[in-house]
Design a protein around this motif. Sequence first.
Motif, PDB file in Angstrom:
ATOM      1  N   UNK A   1       0.818  -1.215   0.000  1.00  0.00           N
ATOM      2  CA  UNK A   1       0.000   0.000   0.000  1.00  0.00           C
ATOM      3  C   UNK A   1       0.853   1.267   0.000  1.00  0.00           C
ATOM      4  N   UNK A   2       2.155   1.120   0.249  1.00  0.00           N
ATOM      5  CA  UNK A   2       3.011   2.296   0.340  1.00  0.00           C
ATOM      6  C   UNK A   2       2.822   3.070   1.633  1.00  0.00           C
ATOM      7  N   UNK A   3       2.245   2.432   2.643  1.00  0.00           N
ATOM      8  CA  UNK A   3       2.052   3.087   3.938  1.00  0.00           C
ATOM      9  C   UNK A   3       3.350   2.996   4.760  1.00  0.00           C
ATOM     10  N   UNK A   4       3.585   3.953   5.663  1.00  0.00           N
ATOM     11  CA  UNK A   4       4.828   3.923   6.448  1.00  0.00           C
ATOM     12  C   UNK A   4       4.829   2.815   7.504  1.00  0.00           C
ATOM     13  N   UNK A   5       6.031   2.471   7.951  1.00  0.00           N
ATOM     14  CA  UNK A   5       6.194   1.402   8.933  1.00  0.00           C
ATOM     15  C   UNK A   5       6.563   0.115   8.234  1.00  0.00           C
TER      16      UNK A   5
END
Lengths: 101, 453
Positions: free
Chosen positions: B407-411
């Motif tokens: 998703x390209x989300x951080x973490x």
Amino acid sequence: MAWTKAFPSADLPEGEMKQFAGAAEPILICKLGGKVHAVQDTCTHDTWSLADGFLEDGIVECSLHFAKFCVRTGQVKALPACDALKVFPAKIENDFIYIDC
Amino acid sequence: MNASVQGALRSYSDAEILGMIDEKAGVYNPKIYTDESLYKLELERIFARTWVCMGHESQIAKPGDFITAYIGEDPVVVSRQKDGSIRVFLNQCRHRGMRICRADSGNAKAFTCTYHGWAYNQGGELVSVPMEQEAFGGCLNKKEWGPKQARVDTYKGLIFANWDAEAPSLDEYLGEAKFYMDIMLDRCEGGTEAVPGIQKWVIPCNWKFAAEQFASDAYHAGTTSHLSGIMAGVPDDVDLSQVAPPTTGLNVHMSNGHGCGLFLRNPMFYMTILGPKVTEYLTAGPAYEEATRRLGKSRTDVHLCHCNIFPNLSFLAGINTVRMWQPRGPNEIEVWTFTVVDKTAPAEIKEEWSRNVSRTFSAGGVFEQDDGENWCDIQQVLKGHVAQQQKFNIEMASHTITTENPEGFPGISFAYTYGEESARGMYRYWTQIMTAPDWPSIREIKPLPVAAE
């Protein structure tokens, strides 16, 4: 002593109190049953504005140490204060509150 | 004695604490939930050094407004100043240590200790000492005798405090977690407001059960624990094949011990918890469009994000229950919860939101009681000597973890709703911060999981 114009009567709702700083010392002005009353604003127990406290049934309670006074007579109603407040004559004239101070 | 002993009396060496989670073997030691000496070390090394949530800015909107709160077991006063700033100070008179403020909330010009009458102004400065001249002979320097002040900062409505001058800024501390907090806090220009009132109750369990579940555990929701509650929220005419527990989502570990998990593109889950009106408000129409403009479509299509900001601030974005797990010894917590709503949401939506959060996540909520029952039952089992010697399994997804993030989300994500990387991350960070003597060494902690190396 002289009558001093404080502020418009409309600025002080029934049952509430307000500090007037335009005299030699701060004065607490309150309105009860349409009549205005004025007493010294500084608690006689410690240096604190009574107008910052609580007013109920004509008795003001200091928010610092909970001393109580009658705003009509200045009499002490609760310790730790022992000395009465100074009382100043007050009136409403032409929609303005005046204090004799 | 261990060379690293500082402060609290230590029963465990650094090596023993670091060994309490063994990621390679996929196990951890349940003594972290029961041991008194570890708990005392937590108060010193976690709660006295990290950013802890105090509440929401709307709870102290006007000058003089205050709430009382906790940083670990330290009671504090959170007070709005005349200039609009916020102060947080220890709720402890410097004379004999009595609580300065004994109310939960209110508006005050001064805080007077009820023992001997030392009085402090809204900022926590000592302004009055009875018989100061007569009894202290004018020798008391009042400026030196105010209660200890904490560092204070806010993030989009939430107030945080920190005792440690060396700690990074709140912004840096929250780091990647802000991206997920925004799903709840930044949907509209007006931000959020708290529904009036903080619910508080006491349950006998360790604070980390609650924190870890919100950081990492979607597993309980879709397996057994909450199914009856979900069933209770499903409208009568819905085909049950349409309400399958979500499996599309992420389990995310972040730096500084924060963690979250989220469900993607499954609004039906909102339906069972928040009802049709709030679900529609969140997933269609002008509020959804505004949120999409601010957050991007991938985030507005997150349908529930469970999150824990280390150590003890949890929330469910979407449902918008916010909770602070107040530790009370290793075996007890006070649960403090409130609900936030979009400030600009219609009154009817706010009401519906609040009502459904009460139905599901409150002292009497259908899901809350499932959670509390589980945490408290584990805690009770751990009174057993033999039970305490057993290691718990924490290996889920450790063999399939990847740093790839679809998703390209951080973490550091694992692309499935059920995973425990976020839990491992939280417990690993716990062992690291518990053994780090100061913030320069805490800063050196690397967030990368062992399994991903």
